[in-house]
Design a protein around this motif. Structure first.
Motif, PDB file in Angstrom:
ATOM      1  N   SER A  56      99.848 -20.286  43.684  1.00 29.23           N
ATOM      2  CA  SER A  56      98.958 -19.022  43.099  1.00 29.23           C
ATOM      3  C   SER A  56      99.832 -17.732  43.637  1.00 29.23           C
ATOM      4  N   LEU A  57     100.807 -17.856  44.302  1.00 29.45           N
ATOM      5  CA  LEU A  57     101.518 -16.469  44.633  1.00 29.45           C
ATOM      6  C   LEU A  57     102.542 -16.416  43.603  1.00 29.45           C
ATOM      7  N   LEU A  58     103.025 -17.428  43.161  1.00 32.38           N
ATOM      8  CA  LEU A  58     104.075 -17.444  41.881  1.00 32.38           C
ATOM      9  C   LEU A  58     103.576 -16.777  40.762  1.00 32.38           C
ATOM     10  N   LEU A  59     102.299 -17.389  40.474  1.00 35.04           N
ATOM     11  CA  LEU A  59     101.543 -16.924  39.285  1.00 35.04           C
ATOM     12  C   LEU A  59     101.541 -15.491  39.218  1.00 35.04           C
ATOM     13  N   GLY A  97     105.610  -9.359  37.252  1.00 35.16           N
ATOM     14  CA  GLY A  97     106.875  -9.213  36.836  1.00 35.16           C
ATOM     15  C   GLY A  97     106.888  -9.107  35.328  1.00 35.16           C
ATOM     16  N   ALA A  98     106.024  -9.755  34.521  1.00 38.34           N
ATOM     17  CA  ALA A  98     105.574  -9.387  33.310  1.00 38.34           C
ATOM     18  C   ALA A  98     105.159  -8.117  32.726  1.00 38.34           C
ATOM     19  N   VAL A 153     104.742 -23.405  36.641  1.00 37.63           N
ATOM     20  CA  VAL A 153     105.960 -22.819  36.624  1.00 37.63           C
ATOM     21  C   VAL A 153     106.172 -22.598  35.124  1.00 37.63           C
ATOM     22  N   ALA A 154     105.814 -23.381  34.288  1.00 35.51           N
ATOM     23  CA  ALA A 154     106.085 -23.192  32.655  1.00 35.51           C
ATOM     24  C   ALA A 154     105.369 -21.795  32.505  1.00 35.51           C
ATOM     25  N   ALA A 155     104.201 -21.947  32.752  1.00 39.70           N
ATOM     26  CA  ALA A 155     103.416 -20.451  32.566  1.00 39.70           C
ATOM     27  C   ALA A 155     104.110 -19.353  33.018  1.00 39.70           C
ATOM     28  N   VAL A 196     107.285 -14.480  31.953  1.00 44.53           N
ATOM     29  CA  VAL A 196     108.490 -13.250  32.455  1.00 44.53           C
ATOM     30  C   VAL A 196     109.473 -13.398  31.497  1.00 44.53           C
ATOM     31  N   GLY A 197     109.879 -14.654  30.849  1.00 46.51           N
ATOM     32  CA  GLY A 197     110.912 -14.833  29.961  1.00 46.51           C
ATOM     33  C   GLY A 197     110.527 -13.892  28.781  1.00 46.51           C
ATOM     34  N   LEU A 198     109.342 -14.336  28.240  1.00 47.49           N
ATOM     35  CA  LEU A 198     109.161 -13.403  27.000  1.00 47.49           C
ATOM     36  C   LEU A 198     109.144 -12.048  27.220  1.00 47.49           C
TER      37      LEU A 198
END
Lengths: 169, 104
Positions: free
Chosen positions: A150-153, A159-160, B72-74, B79-81
């Motif tokens: 959840s932290l990663l998301l 970031g996005a 991780v893929a999501a 971020v990549g896009l």
């Protein structure tokens, strides 16, 4: 009977994956990738992992591919002209060396895999791959990785947003 | 011949074939978007392996791992896009060979 279902789906997946990398237009690639994701969710159903099959459709075929389509639309990508497939002659020697080494490692791996004797239970229980089973493991043994995910998301979301802003202030 | 359940080796072969297709896509194509899609193919190929072993050994761990792979893929795709869009703003191209500032 299962084999009769497996072979067409597997063939479809491989064909569509080849379609992804051979298509000249990015939209065509994305369409092929969506088809491949759906085929893979069929494979997961065949493996009785129903929860993961549904997640495959929702996350990959739904969310991720929509994101891809949006970016293709935003960047207004057309058919790529010519110079998309490149062979770099400069790296020829290193490429051949790595290829040979990789084949050697793969051969050894396959050898070991065929020697290994994994004991498979005779029959899967009915509860294999259901939401209840996976959820129970997720919230007991794997609760820390779950929270870290959840932290990663959250980090990816922030970031996005930051990256896509026109100018940082 | 077409009776009985699918052997483990078939799933692993499918997984390996898809993984190699993904690698070829990453190595040979120069379009950023298609390279990204090839990475997705590789992640999916690994998921097949994980779940096939899960089914074979009657475990739940592989399904948890493939769940994490999807997370991780999501994250990676979003971020990549975003990076692709940010780079495209400075240099309107999607050809990877033109981004060579960090090459030696």
């Amino acid at each position: 009977m299962e084999l009769l279902i497996f072979y067409p789906i597997a063939g479809l997946c491989v064909a569509l994956a080849l379609g992804v990398i051979f298509n000249t237009s990015p939209v065509g690639s994305a369409m092929c990738l969506i088809g491949m994701m759906l085929g893979l969710s069929g494979i997961f159903v065949l493996l009785q992992a129903h929860f993961i099959a549904i997640l495959q459709i929702i996350i990959y075929a739904g969310a991720i591919m929509v994101l891809f389509m949006f970016v293709i639309m935003l960047l207004n990508l057309k058919e790529s002209a010519g110079a998309d497939w490149v062979s770099r002659d400069k790296n020829l020697f290193i490429s051949i060396l790595t290829g040979v080494l990789a084949v050697g490692i793969l051969y050894k791996l396959v050898d070991i895999t065929f020697m290994a004797k994994l004991d498979s239970p005779a029959e899967l229980p009915d509860t294999f791959g259901t939401v209840a089973t996976v959820g129970e493991a997720l919230f007991t043994d794997y609760v820390l990785p779950f929270e870290v995910a959840s932290l990663l998301l959250l980090a990816a979301m922030i970031g996005a947003v930051v990256l896509a802003k026109p100018k940082l202030d | 011949m077409l009776e009985g359940s699918v052997p483990l080796a078939h799933y692993l072969t499918l997984s390996a074939v898809l993984f190699v297709i993904g690698i070829v896509g990453v190595l040979v194509r120069r379009n950023v978007i298609v390279v990204f899609m090839s990475i997705e193919i590789m992640l999916n190929a690994v998921n097949i392996s994980l779940i096939a072993f899960d089914n074979y050994l009657n475990l739940t761990n592989g399904q948890i791992f493939s769940f994490m792979v999807m997370c991780v893929a999501a994250a990676e795709v979003s971020v990549g896009l975003a990076i692709i869009i940010a780079v495209h703003r400075n240099k309107p191209t999607v050809n990877l060979d033109e981004f060579n500032l960090l090459k030696w």
